[in-house]
Motif scaffolding. Structure first.
Motif, mmCIF file in Angstrom:
data_model
loop_
_atom_site.group_PDB
_atom_site.id
_atom_site.type_symbol
_atom_site.label_atom_id
_atom_site.label_comp_id
_atom_site.label_asym_id
_atom_site.label_seq_id
_atom_site.Cartn_x
_atom_site.Cartn_y
_atom_site.Cartn_z
ATOM 1 N N PRO A 242 0.849 -1.135 -0.007
ATOM 2 C CA PRO A 242 -0.054 0.173 -0.160
ATOM 3 C C PRO A 242 0.824 1.219 -0.197
ATOM 4 O O PRO A 242 0.432 2.260 -0.430
ATOM 5 C CB PRO A 242 -0.892 -0.175 1.429
ATOM 6 C CG PRO A 242 -0.105 -1.149 2.263
ATOM 7 C CD PRO A 242 0.248 -2.011 1.063
ATOM 8 N N TRP A 243 2.231 1.241 0.592
ATOM 9 C CA TRP A 243 2.798 2.482 0.635
ATOM 10 C C TRP A 243 3.466 2.695 -0.644
ATOM 11 O O TRP A 243 4.407 3.530 -0.808
ATOM 12 C CB TRP A 243 3.821 2.297 1.781
ATOM 13 C CG TRP A 243 4.777 1.124 1.593
ATOM 14 C CD1 TRP A 243 6.205 1.069 0.692
ATOM 15 C CD2 TRP A 243 4.700 -0.039 2.114
ATOM 16 N NE1 TRP A 243 6.467 -0.344 0.905
ATOM 17 C CE2 TRP A 243 5.792 -0.941 1.582
ATOM 18 C CE3 TRP A 243 3.768 -0.839 2.887
ATOM 19 C CZ2 TRP A 243 5.916 -2.250 1.943
ATOM 20 C CZ3 TRP A 243 3.870 -2.024 3.195
ATOM 21 C CH2 TRP A 243 5.064 -2.783 2.928
ATOM 22 N N MET A 244 3.547 1.732 -1.672
ATOM 23 C CA MET A 244 4.081 1.934 -2.968
ATOM 24 C C MET A 244 3.085 2.011 -3.913
ATOM 25 O O MET A 244 3.442 2.468 -5.237
ATOM 26 C CB MET A 244 4.477 0.575 -3.527
ATOM 27 C CG MET A 244 5.811 0.079 -2.621
ATOM 28 S SD MET A 244 7.149 0.978 -2.706
ATOM 29 C CE MET A 244 7.636 0.948 -4.356
ATOM 30 N N GLU A 245 1.748 2.543 -3.546
ATOM 31 C CA GLU A 245 0.734 2.817 -4.631
ATOM 32 C C GLU A 245 0.936 4.364 -5.026
ATOM 33 O O GLU A 245 1.286 5.273 -4.038
ATOM 34 C CB GLU A 245 -0.519 2.859 -4.041
ATOM 35 C CG GLU A 245 -0.975 1.226 -3.811
ATOM 36 C CD GLU A 245 -2.566 1.197 -3.114
ATOM 37 O OE1 GLU A 245 -3.192 2.446 -3.105
ATOM 38 O OE2 GLU A 245 -2.839 0.073 -3.150
ATOM 39 N N PRO A 246 0.968 4.612 -6.221
ATOM 40 C CA PRO A 246 1.113 6.277 -6.715
ATOM 41 C C PRO A 246 0.027 7.173 -6.031
ATOM 42 O O PRO A 246 -1.095 6.837 -5.889
ATOM 43 C CB PRO A 246 0.778 6.243 -8.294
ATOM 44 C CG PRO A 246 0.012 4.816 -8.389
ATOM 45 C CD PRO A 246 0.310 3.937 -7.410
ATOM 46 N N ALA A 247 0.598 8.364 -5.671
ATOM 47 C CA ALA A 247 -0.181 9.220 -4.960
ATOM 48 C C ALA A 247 -1.073 9.945 -5.673
ATOM 49 O O ALA A 247 -0.884 9.899 -6.964
ATOM 50 C CB ALA A 247 0.714 10.462 -4.192
ATOM 51 N N ARG A 248 -2.323 10.051 -5.340
ATOM 52 C CA ARG A 248 -3.356 10.718 -6.191
ATOM 53 C C ARG A 248 -3.126 12.052 -6.188
ATOM 54 O O ARG A 248 -2.974 12.866 -5.113
ATOM 55 C CB ARG A 248 -4.706 10.389 -5.588
ATOM 56 C CG ARG A 248 -5.088 8.905 -5.632
ATOM 57 C CD ARG A 248 -6.610 8.728 -5.098
ATOM 58 N NE ARG A 248 -6.951 7.425 -4.988
ATOM 59 C CZ ARG A 248 -8.124 6.705 -4.710
ATOM 60 N NH1 ARG A 248 -8.932 7.518 -4.139
ATOM 61 N NH2 ARG A 248 -8.247 5.558 -4.610
ATOM 62 N N PRO A 249 -3.183 13.055 -7.458
ATOM 63 C CA PRO A 249 -3.156 14.150 -7.433
ATOM 64 C C PRO A 249 -4.289 15.141 -6.548
ATOM 65 O O PRO A 249 -5.406 14.652 -6.644
ATOM 66 C CB PRO A 249 -3.230 14.534 -9.120
ATOM 67 C CG PRO A 249 -3.876 13.493 -9.528
ATOM 68 C CD PRO A 249 -3.605 12.256 -8.743
ATOM 69 N N SER A 250 -3.693 15.896 -5.839
ATOM 70 C CA SER A 250 -4.812 16.918 -5.153
ATOM 71 C C SER A 250 -5.343 17.650 -5.995
ATOM 72 O O SER A 250 -4.978 18.141 -7.063
ATOM 73 C CB SER A 250 -4.049 17.642 -4.118
ATOM 74 O OG SER A 250 -2.884 18.294 -4.724
ATOM 75 N N ILE A 251 -6.832 17.875 -5.839
ATOM 76 C CA ILE A 251 -7.653 19.086 -6.435
ATOM 77 C C ILE A 251 -7.484 20.306 -5.593
ATOM 78 O O ILE A 251 -8.085 20.319 -4.631
ATOM 79 C CB ILE A 251 -8.822 18.233 -6.783
ATOM 80 C CG1 ILE A 251 -9.069 17.147 -7.289
ATOM 81 C CG2 ILE A 251 -9.976 19.273 -7.435
ATOM 82 C CD1 ILE A 251 -10.224 16.539 -7.497
#
Length: 255
Positions: A242-251
């Protein structure tokens, strides 16, 4: 180096041994390391060897000629041993005797000689068994908690046996697991290689079915391919850390 495995399940015994010996990458040859003594309707005893070839061959030659154990005047062989336990004692005695004979030379030349054997089978009227015999002559017996024993280059083939082999494993499945352990070993260590010798002994059958598996054996090749594909598919089906999942871009908030 070599690799040998013995598997003792409720249905019987299976032993597999490779044949490769080498003294460097440019000096590789094959020697039979699975030796079977069979007396019809009385006994079947198989021995797999690992370590220094001169030690194991000399010990087997002594055993074939007959061994006078301490306190006994009559020579004993695998054909005359009253129990499988006694057969293990004979093998252990021979291994240690050869080791003691070579010890002065070995120490003078600063050499290290190792040898070990697996002995498995059944003598009429006794239980089926499997033993690991060390160069010093002592040995251990295979138990139900871990229904297999290995000698030689064992670390690559051990995980599949630890995870899947149980006393109630059917014999056909045990043989499959044993061959997978060999496939894993030869992929990681060039000192182990085919052909492999195998014997399967049904419990209380007092007879063994022997087979040699060459490098181009269709079943062994297909088994190795399927196992590689199954491992690849298994790790693809597992979730990513789970710590390797790509970060979601913030809106950004709109004012």
């Amino acid at each position: 180096m070599t690799y040998c495995v013995g598997m003792l399940v409720n249905e019987g015994l299976a032993m597999i041994a490779d044949t490769r010996t080498n003294a460097g990458v440019d000096n590789i040859s094959s020697y039979k390391k699975l030796h079977v003594t069979e007396v019809r309707d009385d006994r079947v005893i198989a021995i797999a060897t690992a370590g220094n070839l001169s030690v194991t061959q000399t010990a087997l030659a002594m055993l074939a000629e007959g061994v006078r154990m301490p306190g006994h005047d009559v020579p004993e062989t695998l054909e005359t041993a009253p129990t499988l336990f006694r057969a293990a004692q004979l093998v252990g005695y021979c291994l240690n005797a050869v080791r003691q004979d070579l010890l002065p030379t070995v120490e003078a030349e600063s050499l290290k000689i190792t040898a070990s054997m697996l002995l498995g089978g059944q003598v009429k009227g006794g239980k089926m068994g499997l033993y690991l015999i060390y160069a010093q002559g002592n040995f251990i017996e295979c138990g139900t908690d871990t229904p297999y024993l290995q000698i030689g280059e064992l670390k690559y083939g051990k995980p599949i046996l630890d995870r899947a082999l149980r006393p109630d494993t059917p014999m056909s499945e045990a043989v499959k697991l044993g061959l997978i352990s060999f496939d894993s070993t030869i992929r990681s260590n060039i000192a182990v290689g085919p052909p492999f010798d195998m014997i399967v002994v049904p419990r209380d059958g007092l007879a063994g079915q022997q087979r040699r598996i060459e490098a181009d054996d269709p079943y062994f090749k297909d088994l190795g391919r399927r196992w590689s594909e199954a491992l690849a598919q298994a790790h693809r089906n597992m979730p990513a850390p789970p710590w390797m999942e790509p970060a979601r871009p913030s809106i950004a908030a709109v004012g």
